[in-house]
Design a protein around this motif. Structure first.
Motif, PDB file in Angstrom:
ATOM      1  N   GLU A 282       0.807  -1.220   0.000  1.00  0.00           N
ATOM      2  CA  GLU A 282       0.000   0.000   0.000  1.00  0.00           C
ATOM      3  C   GLU A 282       0.838   1.267   0.000  1.00  0.00           C
ATOM      4  OE1 GLU A 282      -2.585  -0.234   3.313  1.00  0.00           O
ATOM      5  OE2 GLU A 282      -3.636  -2.043   2.610  1.00  0.00           O
ATOM      6  N   SER A 283       2.108   1.159  -0.267  1.00  0.00           N
ATOM      7  CA  SER A 283       2.976   2.337  -0.212  1.00  0.00           C
ATOM      8  C   SER A 283       2.832   3.165  -1.492  1.00  0.00           C
ATOM      9  CB  SER A 283       4.434   1.913  -0.036  1.00  0.00           C
ATOM     10  OG  SER A 283       4.884   1.177  -1.154  1.00  0.00           O
ATOM     11  N   VAL A 284       3.058   4.476  -1.333  1.00  0.00           N
ATOM     12  CA  VAL A 284       3.024   5.381  -2.487  1.00  0.00           C
ATOM     13  C   VAL A 284       4.143   5.034  -3.459  1.00  0.00           C
ATOM     14  CG1 VAL A 284       3.222   7.805  -3.176  1.00  0.00           C
ATOM     15  CG2 VAL A 284       1.973   7.193  -1.081  1.00  0.00           C
ATOM     16  N   LEU A 285       5.276   4.626  -2.925  1.00  0.00           N
ATOM     17  CA  LEU A 285       6.404   4.246  -3.785  1.00  0.00           C
ATOM     18  C   LEU A 285       6.023   3.063  -4.668  1.00  0.00           C
ATOM     19  CD1 LEU A 285       9.327   4.384  -4.696  1.00  0.00           C
ATOM     20  CD2 LEU A 285       9.986   3.105  -2.642  1.00  0.00           C
ATOM     21  N   LEU A 286       5.348   2.085  -4.082  1.00  0.00           N
ATOM     22  CA  LEU A 286       4.944   0.913  -4.869  1.00  0.00           C
ATOM     23  C   LEU A 286       3.917   1.308  -5.933  1.00  0.00           C
ATOM     24  CD1 LEU A 286       5.283  -2.181  -5.107  1.00  0.00           C
ATOM     25  CD2 LEU A 286       3.280  -2.404  -3.648  1.00  0.00           C
ATOM     26  N   GLN A 287       2.986   2.182  -5.593  1.00  0.00           N
ATOM     27  CA  GLN A 287       2.001   2.638  -6.573  1.00  0.00           C
ATOM     28  C   GLN A 287       2.677   3.386  -7.717  1.00  0.00           C
ATOM     29  OE1 GLN A 287      -0.864   4.902  -4.365  1.00  0.00           O
ATOM     30  NE2 GLN A 287      -1.568   3.145  -3.159  1.00  0.00           N
ATOM     31  N   SER A 288       3.687   4.174  -7.381  1.00  0.00           N
ATOM     32  CA  SER A 288       4.425   4.886  -8.424  1.00  0.00           C
ATOM     33  C   SER A 288       5.129   3.898  -9.349  1.00  0.00           C
ATOM     34  CB  SER A 288       5.438   5.836  -7.797  1.00  0.00           C
ATOM     35  OG  SER A 288       4.801   6.820  -7.011  1.00  0.00           O
ATOM     36  N   MET A 289       5.737   2.865  -8.771  1.00  0.00           N
ATOM     37  CA  MET A 289       6.404   1.848  -9.591  1.00  0.00           C
ATOM     38  C   MET A 289       5.393   1.122 -10.481  1.00  0.00           C
ATOM     39  SD  MET A 289       9.670   1.887  -9.013  1.00  0.00           S
ATOM     40  CE  MET A 289       9.441   3.674  -8.953  1.00  0.00           C
ATOM     41  N   ALA A 290       4.225   0.810  -9.914  1.00  0.00           N
ATOM     42  CA  ALA A 290       3.204   0.123 -10.704  1.00  0.00           C
ATOM     43  C   ALA A 290       2.714   1.008 -11.850  1.00  0.00           C
ATOM     44  CB  ALA A 290       2.034  -0.283  -9.802  1.00  0.00           C
ATOM     45  N   ASN A 291       2.512   2.288 -11.577  1.00  0.00           N
ATOM     46  CA  ASN A 291       2.066   3.205 -12.633  1.00  0.00           C
ATOM     47  C   ASN A 291       3.125   3.352 -13.728  1.00  0.00           C
ATOM     48  OD1 ASN A 291      -0.319   3.639 -11.245  1.00  0.00           O
ATOM     49  ND2 ASN A 291       0.464   5.447 -10.174  1.00  0.00           N
ATOM     50  N   LEU A 292       4.388   3.463 -13.306  1.00  0.00           N
ATOM     51  CA  LEU A 292       5.464   3.576 -14.304  1.00  0.00           C
ATOM     52  C   LEU A 292       5.584   2.295 -15.120  1.00  0.00           C
ATOM     53  CD1 LEU A 292       8.210   5.392 -12.198  1.00  0.00           C
ATOM     54  CD2 LEU A 292       6.900   6.356 -14.100  1.00  0.00           C
ATOM     55  N   GLU A 293       5.416   1.153 -14.460  1.00  0.00           N
ATOM     56  CA  GLU A 293       5.474  -0.119 -15.202  1.00  0.00           C
ATOM     57  C   GLU A 293       4.333  -0.206 -16.212  1.00  0.00           C
ATOM     58  OE1 GLU A 293       5.488  -4.961 -14.321  1.00  0.00           O
ATOM     59  OE2 GLU A 293       4.962  -3.537 -12.747  1.00  0.00           O
ATOM     60  N   SER A 294       3.137   0.199 -15.795  1.00  0.00           N
ATOM     61  CA  SER A 294       1.997   0.183 -16.719  1.00  0.00           C
ATOM     62  C   SER A 294       2.229   1.132 -17.890  1.00  0.00           C
ATOM     63  CB  SER A 294       0.723   0.572 -15.963  1.00  0.00           C
ATOM     64  OG  SER A 294       0.447  -0.322 -14.928  1.00  0.00           O
ATOM     65  N   GLU A 295       2.804   2.289 -17.599  1.00  0.00           N
ATOM     66  CA  GLU A 295       3.077   3.243 -18.671  1.00  0.00           C
ATOM     67  C   GLU A 295       4.128   2.697 -19.639  1.00  0.00           C
ATOM     68  OE1 GLU A 295       4.321   7.954 -19.199  1.00  0.00           O
ATOM     69  OE2 GLU A 295       3.841   7.119 -17.218  1.00  0.00           O
ATOM     70  N   ALA A 296       5.154   2.022 -19.084  1.00  0.00           N
ATOM     71  CA  ALA A 296       6.177   1.425 -19.946  1.00  0.00           C
ATOM     72  C   ALA A 296       5.564   0.324 -20.827  1.00  0.00           C
ATOM     73  CB  ALA A 296       7.317   0.869 -19.096  1.00  0.00           C
ATOM     74  N   LEU A 297       4.655  -0.475 -20.256  1.00  0.00           N
ATOM     75  CA  LEU A 297       4.006  -1.524 -21.045  1.00  0.00           C
ATOM     76  C   LEU A 297       3.094  -0.913 -22.112  1.00  0.00           C
ATOM     77  CD1 LEU A 297       3.120  -4.154 -18.275  1.00  0.00           C
ATOM     78  CD2 LEU A 297       4.816  -4.371 -20.103  1.00  0.00           C
ATOM     79  N   ARG A 298       2.424   0.191 -21.775  1.00  0.00           N
ATOM     80  CA  ARG A 298       1.602   0.867 -22.781  1.00  0.00           C
ATOM     81  C   ARG A 298       2.482   1.388 -23.923  1.00  0.00           C
ATOM     82  NH1 ARG A 298      -1.195   2.944 -18.284  1.00  0.00           N
ATOM     83  NH2 ARG A 298       0.039   4.874 -18.364  1.00  0.00           N
ATOM     84  N   GLN A 299       3.622   1.932 -23.568  1.00  0.00           N
ATOM     85  CA  GLN A 299       4.540   2.397 -24.599  1.00  0.00           C
ATOM     86  C   GLN A 299       5.040   1.224 -25.449  1.00  0.00           C
ATOM     87  OE1 GLN A 299       5.115   5.322 -25.486  1.00  0.00           O
ATOM     88  NE2 GLN A 299       7.046   5.369 -26.623  1.00  0.00           N
ATOM     89  N   PHE A 300       5.305   0.107 -24.794  1.00  0.00           N
ATOM     90  CA  PHE A 300       5.739  -1.091 -25.521  1.00  0.00           C
ATOM     91  C   PHE A 300       4.659  -1.542 -26.507  1.00  0.00           C
ATOM     92  CE2 PHE A 300       5.233  -5.766 -25.479  1.00  0.00           C
ATOM     93  CZ  PHE A 300       6.325  -6.118 -26.248  1.00  0.00           C
ATOM     94  N   ARG A 301       3.414  -1.613 -26.035  1.00  0.00           N
ATOM     95  CA  ARG A 301       2.325  -2.035 -26.923  1.00  0.00           C
ATOM     96  C   ARG A 301       2.124  -1.028 -28.057  1.00  0.00           C
ATOM     97  NH1 ARG A 301       0.103  -3.824 -21.882  1.00  0.00           N
ATOM     98  NH2 ARG A 301      -0.891  -1.808 -21.541  1.00  0.00           N
TER      99      ARG A 301
END
Length: 708
Positions: A428-447
């Motif tokens: 539930e940490s903000v750091l983890l949410q930031s990592m998850a959002n960045l990972e999702s954005e990187a995957l969107r860029q990949f797609r």
């Protein structure tokens, strides 16, 4: 001897005895002298004496002790000597008793004098007691009063020591000029104990004293906590978490301040803001080599120097963030929870005592304090400033990247740190949410990059290679996919979820290219279409096989499709054998017939493909076909890039052809036998038809040899 023999006259000599022979019992032997004398009577008496008698034995022992010899004179004087000794002993006894009587007379006189002295002393004591009884009673009363006063003094002293703070203690507790040291904490503990023990005083009828002491102590406690709160804030400003030997007074103060949850939370907020600013400045210094004040630090190698390499640039920033979070957590763990559950106990006690908590409407009460969760939240808040800078930089890297593989590597790197931060700070940490959002954005860029790439090469989907091999776009896609799978292989995804997690990646980076190959095959006639697809599928399977732990299902699906197209190629090769051997009409005609049915056998000779002329031509065509049959068949599948599969397909088709030929051979043999039977039954008839086997002599064994 007998007891009365001591004074008897001496025994006569043996010569004077006239006893006759004695029996063993001591009695005269019968036939001896007819009369007895006194001596014989004495001897008889002695011999009849029982030696078991104790007195007799003692007498004999006494004589032995005296050493008396057995002589006539001794025997005469023995009784006289004994009597004289008895008389002398009695005289001594009488003399001693005389002396005893004299001593008893003296003792009686002494007792009389003691009785007289006792009576005189008793009289004096009675007189003295009568004269001092009043004084003694008064002294006893005074002693009782003294003991009561001493007891009250002890109670008052103990009460003051237990329930009253001295002026020095109050000054140490409330004055800011006094240091926060061991004495302060000792006095604070005493004040808390006093307030708690005041509950006992409230149980008496008069509650005034208890209320006054509790009110005064509570006031001192509030001032002490305010003093401690300000002191902790002051210490937080200069606290160096990098120092492993953090001030023990600060740790102790934090644990005590936890008893005031509102003050404790304010301190945490103040601490988090200070640490957030410090870590943000440290991250900026690590990025640029320049402090927030603009001063250049030459000892730091800026991370921005590798900004030309997006993957390393992002990895260095994430590594710094992870290192900072780990260091921060370790330092705060020492500061807040290294001594067990003291903070949790303090906060729970404070929640029970604070007025606003007592007035709360929540019937379930406040949630139990979780020290680890609070620690993770505090670390998350401390690094939040650095995380904002990190998110901005990484987003910029993701958005400016135009390489598909790099986009996925960035996503995988972010996924790795997301998993790492979840273990460190929870889900539930903000750091983890930031990592998850960045990972999702990187995957969107990949797609997005993958779809753009597919759109770019759509024109290549219309041109099938002349050798029916995998098209160039598929080969490039498989190389790209291999790089992606190697990257994914190093990820920390759990074993049970790896295949499901990788399936969307396959859908983006593999399925569109395979679908393009399938569309291309629709424009190719069979069996070239199946050969082309098998080549593409084999190349795809070869790329996925090394990563079977997360592509097992997809590999099995590819293998199933390969088997399906291989079966179509077997059908094509089998049709080639039937067609080129000219046996297709015969196979078709004889397929419904059975050599076990007489009616079917009778029909064989009447079939059009088995007429002599047609059968002879078919036999000749078969002979022309067989020498090069296998080579011609292999030529049909020469574009299959898997030679083993091409050979297996051809061999399976040849086996089916041989099975059909065996069926034909069996029917021809049965038909010839049936014709002979009919001719033998009709002897008058003429044999107007030649043997079928004569026209078609090839055997199944020969066919198998030639097609092997």
């Amino acid at each position: 001897m007998a007891s009365d023999g001591l004074a008897s006259p001496p025994l006569p000599g043996r010569d004077s005895l006239s006893l006759g022979p004695l029996s063993p019992t001591g009695s005269p032997v019968p036939g001896s002298a007819g009369r007895s004398n006194p001596l014989s009577s004495k001897v008889t008496s002695v011999l009849s004496t029982s030696y078991a008698d104790a007195e007799f034995r003692e007498s004999l022992a006494l004589l032995d002790e005296r050493g008396i010899s057995n002589s006539a004179e001794t025997r005469r004087q023995l009784r006289l000597d004994i009597q004289k000794e008895v008389i002398d002993s009695n005289g001594k006894i009488v003399t001693e008793f005389g002396r005893v009587a004299e001593q008893l007379r003296r003792i009686g006189s002494t007792i009389d004098r003691l009785n007289k002295s006792y009576q005189e002393m008793r009289g004096h004591v009675t007189t003295a007691h009568e004269s001092t009884s009043t004084i003694l009673e008064e002294a006893s009363s005074l002693m009782t009063q003294r003991r009561n006063i001493e007891t009250k003094q002890q109670v008052l002293k103990a009460f003051r020591e237990h329930f009253v703070l001295s002026e020095d203690e109050v000054a140490s507790l409330t004055l800011t000029a006094e240091p926060v040291d061991d004495r302060f904490f000792a006095v604070l503990s005493k004040a808390k104990r006093i307030r708690k023990d005041c509950e006992f005083l409230l149980g008496f009828e008069s509650q005034t004293l208890g209320l006054e002491i509790m009110d005064q102590t509570s006031k001192y406690l509030n001032q002490a906590f305010q003093k401690l709160y300000r002191w902790v804030q002051k210490e937080f400003k200069t606290l160096n978490l990098e120092n492993p030997q953090i001030n023990s007074s600060v740790r102790r103060a934090i644990r005590v301040l936890a008893e005031r949850p509102s003050l404790f939370q304010n301190c945490l907020d103040f601490f988090a803001e200070a640490r957030e600013q410090i870590l943000s400045d440290s991250f900026y210094l690590a990025l640029t080599g320049t402090a927030g004040s603009g001063a250049k630090d030459n000892s730091v190698k800026p991370i921005e120097l590798v900004a030309h390499d997006p993957l390393r640039y992002t990895g260095d920033m994430l590594a710094w963030t992870h290192s900072a979070a780990v260091s921060e957590r370790e330092a705060l763990e020492i500061l807040f929870i290294s001594d067990g559950n003291e903070i949790a106990k303090g906060i729970q006690e404070g929640r029970e005592n604070e007025l606003w908590m007592l007035m709360a409407d929540d019937t379930d009460g406040p949630a139990e304090f979780d020290a680890v969760k609070a620690l993770n939240e505090l670390v998350d808040r401390d690094v939040s400033g650095a995380v904002r800078i990190l998110r901005q930089r990484v987003e910029q890297v993701i958005q400016t990247n135009e390489e598909t593989i790099l986009a996925y590597k960035l996503a995988n790197l972010l996924g790795f740190y997301r998993f790492t931060f979840s273990k460190l700070l929870g889900d539930e940490s903000v750091l983890l949410q930031s990592m998850a959002n960045l990972e999702s954005e990187a995957l969107r860029q990949f797609r997005s990059l993958m779809r753009d790439h597919i759109t770019t090469i759509e024109g290549e989907f219309q041109h099938t290679p002349s050798d029916l091999g995998p098209p160039e776009f598929l080969q490039d896609a498989l190389k790209q996919l291999t790089a992606i799978m190697k990257t994914y292989e190093t990820s920390l995804t759990s074993e049970g979820d790896r295949e499901a997690d990788f399936e969307p990646i396959l859908a983006e980076s593999f399925d569109p290219f395979l679908a393009g190959c399938e569309n291309m095959s629709r424009n190719i006639p069979p069996p070239s279409a199946s050969i082309f697809l098998v080549n593409c599928l084999l190349a795809a399977r070869g790329a996925l096989d090394p990563f079977a732990d997360f592509t097992r299902t997809r590999v099995a699906r590819l293998q199933s499709t390969i088997d399906e197209h291989a079966a179509r190629l077997v059908e094509s090769q089998y049709a080639f054998f039937r067609r080129e051997s000219a046996l297709d009409p015969i196979f078709a005609a004889l397929a419904p017939l059975s050599d076990a049915e007489r009616d079917d056998v009778a029909k064989v000779a009447k079939l059009e493909p088995l007429q002599p002329e047609a059968l002879g031509a078919t036999s000749q065509s078969l002979d022309d076909f067989l020498p090069s049959a296998v080579m011609d068949a292999m030529e049909n599948v020469k574009h299959l890039q898997d030679a083993r599969l091409a050979r297996e397909i051809t061999e399976e088709a040849a086996d089916r052809f041989c099975e059909d030929f065996e069926h034909v051979e069996g029917l021809l043999i049965e038909a010839d036998e049936y014709a002979l039977e009919v001719a033998a039954a009709d002897r008058d008839g003429e044999e107007t038809r030649s043997s079928l086997r004569g026209l078609f002599p090839r055997t199944t064994g020969e066919i198998r040899v030639l097609l092997s």
